[in-house]
Design a protein around this motif. Structure first.
Motif, PDB file in Angstrom:
ATOM      1  N   SER A  66       0.849  -1.184   0.000  1.00 27.63           N
ATOM      2  CA  SER A  66       0.000   0.000   0.000  1.00 27.63           C
ATOM      3  C   SER A  66       0.893   1.245   0.000  1.00 27.63           C
ATOM      4  O   SER A  66       2.060   1.185   0.414  1.00 27.63           O
TER       5      SER A  66
ATOM      6  N   LEU B  11      -8.121  -6.162   1.061  1.00 23.96           N
ATOM      7  CA  LEU B  11      -7.063  -6.787   0.260  1.00 23.96           C
ATOM      8  C   LEU B  11      -7.585  -8.156  -0.142  1.00 23.96           C
ATOM      9  O   LEU B  11      -7.739  -9.057   0.694  1.00 23.96           O
TER      10      LEU B  11
ATOM     11  N   TRP C  40      -6.526  -4.371  -4.230  1.00 23.75           N
ATOM     12  CA  TRP C  40      -6.490  -3.528  -3.022  1.00 23.75           C
ATOM     13  C   TRP C  40      -7.391  -2.309  -3.221  1.00 23.75           C
ATOM     14  O   TRP C  40      -7.336  -1.635  -4.246  1.00 23.75           O
TER      15      TRP C  40
END
Length: 261
Positions: free
Chosen positions: A134, A172, A197
Motif C-alpha cells: 500500500s 485486500l 487492493w
C-alpha cells in the motif's frame, strides 16, 4: 683419435701413396679440422664418391652406409685433413598445441528472471524491487486507494510487518478472498493469480506489504532402501545322520565314524 679420423701425421704433412676407406655405420654429424690442405690435382678425398677439395665442401652430416676414401700420390704434400663425428642433434619437437581457454573463476550468473508480477490497474500500490505494498507503507495509507496486481509466474509469498488494515472497509483480496491478517496470506501463488487492493474514505492503517520470490525446487524423492547385506559366512550345512549303526550284539567298539573289535 677418439671420434676423429685424419690423414697420417695430421696436422703435419701426410706422406706418399697413402690410402684408406672409412665406412659410416650410423648417421653422424661431421665437423672439419683446421687446417684442411690437400694437393688438389692428385691427392683425393672422396666422400660418397664426390671429390672434396676444401673444408666447405665437406657435408655437415652423413647417413648410415656412407663412405670416405683417401688416396695420395708420390709427389707434393700438404697438412692433410681431419673429420670428427658426433651423434646428430635430435629433431626439434613439434610446438605444443595451444592451451584451452581457462574456465571462468566464477560460474556464470543465471539469466535475469522476468518480473513475477505487474500492476494491471490503478495507482494505489507502491512497487520496490520484488515487493508491492500500500502507498506510504509502513506509514498510514490514504483514502480511495486502489490497484490490481497480476501474478505472471508461480511465486513464493512473504508478508511484511506490520500488516494493519481497517478490516471492515479496506479490502485486500487475494484470488477473490478477503485477507485481513498476515496469517491469512497464502505462502505461494500460481501464474494468473490476482491481488486487488481498495481503501475507503475513513480510518487509516499502516497497510500491507507482499514480497515475491522464485519458489524452491521440489525435494528429491527419498532413495529406495538398500537391499539386505549378504551374510558374512555361508550357512553351515545341516548335520548329517550317522552313516552306520549297530543292529545286533555288543562286541564292537564305536568311535566317531569308526567301528572296531
Amino acid at each position: 683419435q677418439g671420434d676423429c679420423v685424419s690423414s697420417l701425421n695430421y696436422p703435419s704433412n701426410y706422406g706418399t701413396f697413402e690410402s684408406c676407406t672409412i665406412a659410416i655405420d650410423q648417421a653422424v654429424s661431421v665437423s672439419v679440422g683446421s687446417p684442411f690442405d690437400l694437393e688438389t690435382c692428385c691427392d683425393k678425398l672422396l666422400i660418397n664418391g664426390v671429390v672434396t677439395i676444401s673444408a666447405s665442401a665437406v657435408p655437415s652430416s652423413l647417413g648410415e652406409g656412407a663412405s670416405i676414401v683417401w688416396t695420395s700420390d708420390e709427389t707434393v704434400f700438404g697438412a692433410g685433413w681431419q673429420l670428427c663425428f658426433s651423434q646428430p642433434s635430435p629433431p626439434l619437437l613439434p610446438p605444443l598445441p595451444p592451451l584451452p581457454p581457462s574456465p571462468p573463476l566464477l560460474p556464470p550468473l543465471p539469466p535475469l528472471q522476468p518480473p513475477s508480477f505487474s500492476v494491471s490497474a490503478g495507482d494505489g500500490c507502491n512497487i520496490q524491487g520484488d515487493c508491492v505494498s500500500s502507498l506510504n507503507y509502513p506509514s498510514n495509507y490514504g483514502t480511495f486507494e486502489s490497484c490490481t496486481i497480476a501474478i505472471d509466474q508461480a511465486v513464493s509469498v512473504s508478508v511484511g510487518s506490520p500488516f494493519d488494515l481497517e478490516t471492515c472497509c479496506d479490502k485486500l483480496l487475494i484470488n477473490g478472498v478477503v485477507t485481513i491478517s498476515a496469517s491469512a496470506v497464502p505462502s505461494s501463488l500460481g501464474e494468473g493469480a490476482s491481488i486487488v487492493w481498495t481503501s475507503d474514505e475513513t480510518v487509516f492503517g499502516a497497510g500491507w506489504q507482499l514480497c515475491f520470490s522464485q519458489p524452491s525446487p521440489p525435494l528429491l524423492p527419498p532413495l529406495p532402501p538398500l537391499p539386505p547385506s549378504p551374510p558374512l559366512l555361508p550357512p553351515l550345512p545341516p548335520l548329517q545322520p550317522p552313516s552306520f549303526s549297530v543292529s545286533a550284539g555288543d562286541g564292537c567298539n564305536i568311535q566317531g565314524d569308526c567301528v572296531s573289535s
